[in-house]
Design an enzyme around this catalytic site. Structure first.
Site, PDB file in Angstrom:
ATOM      1  N   GLU A 461       0.509  -1.127   0.068  1.00  0.00           N
ATOM      2  CA  GLU A 461      -0.163   0.207  -0.019  1.00  0.00           C
ATOM      3  C   GLU A 461       0.892   1.272   0.088  1.00  0.00           C
ATOM      4  OE1 GLU A 461      -4.136  -1.638   1.904  1.00  0.00           O
ATOM      5  OE2 GLU A 461      -2.343  -1.272   3.381  1.00  0.00           O
ATOM      6  N   GLU A 528      -4.680  -9.672   0.124  1.00  0.00           N
ATOM      7  CA  GLU A 528      -5.404  -9.646   1.306  1.00  0.00           C
ATOM      8  C   GLU A 528      -7.008  -9.788   1.011  1.00  0.00           C
ATOM      9  OE1 GLU A 528      -5.134  -6.071   3.468  1.00  0.00           O
ATOM     10  OE2 GLU A 528      -2.928  -6.365   3.230  1.00  0.00           O
TER      11      GLU A 528
END
Length: 1016
Positions: A461, A528
């Site tokens: 991220e 994820e």
């Protein structure tokens, strides 16, 4: 970098992240004798500095004791701190939990690389140590395995070095400064540095020396770096061993390496002897036919390396574990040893509820065993390199690893979910290239010899850009034996080449299917998915069903493994698991740290029941005449397992059989079975099949269940229900309607509008009358979809209703009292509950819900009442043993289970709906003497049921378990249907349509209440 004098400006200088730090190298172990190396003893050339250190804390650099490292500064009066450990968990500063935002957001107006001078806690550490005798006269180095986030080191008053990167080792040469006798080691640790901008992970913000610290020395000829490549031919049969060795110094005299490869039984497979040239040695040897390494069969060889000097004397011994395997992209599929791999994975933080990220070997062993016992075959090290021991355990036990470098800059490009990369780092800014690449290099060089690591990850991220693309290319050029992962290019496809596979977070199943149907260039993984926050993991099957439907779907990694909650004491001195904000930390992201399949105190949550089932490699499909077994393993058959199957009637085992089965990998067989006749005795017959370990493995005992399947094979009904015989007395008063019989009395109130009393043998069973319930205590996922806002009308409808009609109907054998309810939220909404009392005192409860258009979806359609709290034992014939919901019931099995009522609610960080069971045929609620009530439903029309010490409204109002009231009641909730819990994400993903309850649909359910008069 040429710096010799420490400078605080380094803390916010992007170009300074290591000063006098030694180059990264492999994490191999070395010894002075081959016997010690082979035995795996503690390294004899190390000396631990773990333990108690003297310590001084300052809230910022200006208030620190700047000269503490000088020899004449006396710190005898200082306090003490434990190393390894976090400063904030040992009495100084405060723990702070934030997710995406930077921890100083709103407190300091900063942009990278600058840091606040006011808000930067400093920990000053001092350790006095005697130089061990076996290190005197030798070069001495120090290794800090993990320090957050930047630190300066002095020895005996002399500056040694500086380093950033919290999660890889920092090592320094102490030789010029070390003395025989007592030495003063001083370390100054800063919580904030340039590196803090690169460490914006979703975790608690700590600082300090939180991993091991040790001195080490080296022999006169020392292998500083070792690179073992165990390669396979194109048939995945024969192995080639390539070994690169680099000595710490280039010797003038000849130095040889004796190499011996041994198999797991200790037999020698190959040997060789070679001489170093200019301090380097490259050896390649054919190993012949080899056993392959995989998570299913983690076969490890031992490479024994003896370094011999010019006199033929052994100066160093190394034993390096070696796994032969090939991981590659083949025909657009990720393949291990030629087979398409499926990652049945989980993301894992290093975490302990008492010590934070300072975790122990025991923690890691528990984790690795739990993964293996739960059919989890892969881990992503979210979002930083782990301790070396973790990779050794993954090698040994068999777990695939995505090794992720220490990089996350979430708060620089995503604000409250919106992508806004105006000041994203590292992006395309070349001044960040070196500091980011240093983190990649430190990880790769340390971890490169572990066969469990299949993929390097460029971090998490951090958006996208040239800097991360360059890191990806560095991985490929340096180590072509692995693939490279990075998810962030999803937000900027210009840098798509950064990742070898398509990786997404929290994509919904339909979105994944759309990608897979688009003739994509890359295989897909979810780095994820299934956000396991609180009561979650509903709908996991929708992801695992893609595994056999689309070859390019190659699995995913659930977020995440363990709740990040910390032990804290309440005002009364009682310990509880605390989350963000509980430490007066602001800003905070509160309970968003509770996403684990495992509670923070390392107890498995009920969610794991579903994960274990849907991740199992062996699929069992029982039927009346046979059991189909599908072996989806890539490499291993079923020879180490035994098939056990059982026949149950009404939850009680009436037959148990075992047989050996041989199902090769990627094959299926049908095992014929013979069951006893079921036609003669009425009841519900369920066949359950299990595959269990024949012998113990390092992670499970013999008899441990690996996989299971079940099927209801027959329901033999009674010839016809005979109504109980006996006399009923019915008294209709002005306010109440009483129905009495032998040893029972049941009372209905027109005024209350409900059943108000059931007395069996003079004992009152009803503490609070039954009422329609449409509300469940909102789960974390419910809150993420603003369910309280959109569906809050059902909360109101559950609190109050109007009884519009009461009717009494009688037959010679029965009396039926029905209540019809209206609700303020809609004029057409109706619920009718009819109680039919029989002569034996049993009561049929039939509830009809008549829906209405224009209302939001329902959380639950149920009837709820309370018993006195002494009725605190339960026994279920239902789906279990753990809680389950309509979208999370694949892993549940039909059976009889018992539990104290206080243990039925799950210990999610925030109190919420939990403890439900689907497929309820019966549940007994009794006191310690076995007296109480039974609730029973038809097996063809089972109900859902929740038994709890707390009502939905009490749970709704509590943010912590200690806020719940003292237990006064046992709350019984019987539902015709409860909506699913969902789990695609926890910030807006709805429960899938088929698991919702549309408000306009009519619904009815029925159950019976009867007395339990004696303990069975």
């Amino acid at each position: 970098m040429g710096h010799t004098k420490p400078n605080l400006d380094w803390l916010q200088d992007v170009s300074v992240f290591r000063v006098n730090r030694l180059d990264a190298h492999s994490d191999h172990r070395y010894y002075s004798s081959l016997a010690s190396a082979t035995a795996g003893l503690p390294m004899d050339m190390r000396h631990s500095l773990n333990g108690s250190w003297q310590f001084s804390y300052a809230v910022n650099p200006a208030s620190r004791i700047a000269a503490f490292y000088e020899m004449d500064y006396n710190c005898a009066a200082w306090e003490h701190i434990q190393v390894p450990g976090h400063i904030q968990l040992q009495g100084w500063g405060q723990a702070q939990y934030v997710n995406t935002m930077y921890p100083w957001d709103g407190l300091a107006d900063l942009r990278p690389p600058h840091i606040s001078q006011e808000h930067n806690p400093v920990g000053s550490y001092v350790k006095h140590f005697d130089l061990p005798a076996h290190m005197q006269g030798k070069p001495v180095y120090i290794s800090f395995q993990g320090v957050e986030s930047a630190f300066y080191v002095w020895l005996n008053g002399e500056f040694v070095g500086y380093s950033e990167d919290s999660f890889t080792p920092s090592e320094f040469d102490l030789t010029p400064y070390i003395r025989d006798g007592v030495n003063k080691l001083a370390v100054e640790v800063y919580q904030r540095s340039t590196g803090s901008w690169l460490e914006d992970q979703d975790f608690w913000r700590f600082s300090g020396i939180f991993r091991d610290v040790y001195l080490f020395t080296v022999p006169k000829h020392h292998v500083w770096d070792l690179h073992v490549k165990a390669e396979l031919d194109d048939r995945y049969e024969n192995g080639t061993l390539k070994v690169d060795l680099a000595l710490w110094a280039n010797p003038s005299a000849p130095v040889h390496a004796l190499l011996e490869l041994k198999d797991a039984a200790g037999r020698t497979c190959l040997t060789g002897k070679s001489e170093f040239q200019n301090g380097r040695l490259e050896v390649m040897a054919e190993a012949g036919r080899v056993q392959l390494w995989s998570a299913e069969s983690p076969y490890l060889y031992s490479l024994c390396i003896s370094i011999v000097d010019e006199h033929g004397e052994l100066v160093e011994a190394i034993v390096q574990k070696v796994g032969f395997r090939r991981f590659e992209m083949k025909d657009k599929l990720m393949c291990l040893n030629g087979k398409r791999i499926l990652f049945k994975g989980v993301n894992r933080h290093e975490f302990n509820c008492r010590s934070g990220r300072a975790i122990t070997k025991q923690d890691m062993l528990w984790d690795i065993q739990t993964l293996k016992r739960s059919n989890i075959n892969a881990v992503r090290t979210s979002h930083y390199p782990n301790q070396t021991l973790w990779y050794e355990l993954c090698d040994k036990y068999g777990v695939y690893v995505i090794d992720e470098m220490n990089l996350e800059t979430h708060g620089s490009w995503q604000k409250m979910g919106a992508v806004e990369p105006s000041w994203n780092i590292p992006g395309n800014d070349p001044q960040w290239q070196d500091i980011v690449l240093d983190r990649a290099r430190s990880m790769l060089e340390r971890d490169k010899n572990h066969p469990s690591i299949l993929i390097w990850s460029c971090g998490n991220e951090s958006y996208a850009g040239q800097v991360i693309l360059n890191v990806s290319n560095y991985f490929r050029e340096t180590d072509p034996s692995r693939l490279v992962h990075y998810e962030g290019v999803f937000h900027n496809r210009k840098y798509d080449a950064t990742s070898d596979m398509e990786s997404r977070m929290y994509a919904k199943p339909a979105d994944i299917e759309a990608y897979l149907q688009s003739q994509p260039a890359k295989p897909y993984i979810s780095c994820e998915y299934m956000h396991a926050m609180g009561n979650s993991v509903g709908g996991l099957h929708k992801y695992t069903e893609l595994e056999n439907k689309y070859p390019m779907y190659q699995g995913g990694f659930i977020w995440d493994y363990i709740d990040q909650a910390l032990v804290k004491k309440d005002r009364f001195g009682r310990e509880y698991l605390a989350y963000g904000g509980d430490f007066q930390d602001r800003p905070s992201d509160y309970s968003f740290c509770g996403n684990g399949l495992v509670y923070a105190d390392r107890q498995v949550t009920p969610k794991m029941q579903e994960v274990k089932f849907l991740y199992q490699n062996y699929k069992l499909e029982p039927a009346r005449t046979h059991i189909n077994i599908v072996n989806e393993s890539l490499f291993t058959g079923s020879g180490h397992l035994v098939l056990e199957y059982s026949l149950y009637r009404d939850g009680k085992q009436i037959g148990l059989w075992q047989t050996n089965v041989d199902v090769e990998a990627q094959n299926r067989i049908s095992v014929p079975i013979e069951l006893p006749p079921m036609e003669e005795v009425p009841g519900e017959y369920c066949l359950q099949a299990s595959l269990k370990l024949k012998e113990a493995l390092p992670w499970a005992e013999a008899g441990f269940e690996i996989a299971f399947g079940q099927k209801i094979v027959a329901i033999q009904a009674l010839a016809g229900r005979t109504l109980p015989s006996g006399a009923l007395k019915v008294v209709e008063g002005d306010v109440n309607i009483g129905v009495m019989g032998k040893d029972f009395s049941i009372l209905f109130s027109k005024q209350v509008g409900s059943l108000v009393s059931i007395q069996y043998s003079g004992r009152e069973m009803i503490a609070v009358p039954p009422a329609p319930l449409f509300w469940r205590a909102t789960t974390d996922n419910d809150k993420g979809t603003s369910f309280g806002f959109t569906a809050g009308a059902w909360y109101a409808a559950s609190l109050a209703r109007k009884c519009a009609k009461v009717e009494l109907q009688q037959t010679p054998e029965t009396a039926t009292v029905s209540f019809e309810y209206t609700f303020s939220i809609h004029s057409e909404l109706r619920v009718r509950t009819a109680y039919t009392v029989y002569a034996d005192g049993s009561v049929r409860v039939h509830t009809t819900y008549k829906g209405a258009e224009g209302l939001p979806n329902l959380p639950i359609v149920a009837l709820s009442f309370k018993m006195a709290s002494e009725y605190n034992q339960s026994e279920w014939y239902a789906m279990g043993p753990e809680e389950n919901y309509i979208d999370r019931a694949y892993g549940a099995r039909l059976g009889i289970f018992s539990s104290p009522v206080e243990q039925l609610p799950s210990r999610y960080l925030v109190p919420q709906e939990s403890g439900n069971r689907t497929g309820v045929r019966s549940v007994k609620i009794t006191d310690a003497n076995g007296l109480g009530l039974m609730i029973k439903a038809d097996p063809l029309a089972p109900v859902e049921c929740n038994v709890s010490p707390y009502s939905a409204f009490e749970l709704e109002q509590a943010n912590h378990h200690w806020e719940l009231p003292e237990v006064r009641y046992t709350v019984i909730t019987v539902a015709g249907r409860q909506m699913g819990v969902g789990g695609d994400d926890s910030w807006g993903a709805p429960v899938h349509d088929e698991y919702l309850i549309p408000s306009h649909q009519d619904l009815e359910f029925e159950f019976y209440i009867s007395e339990i008069a004696v303990k069975e």
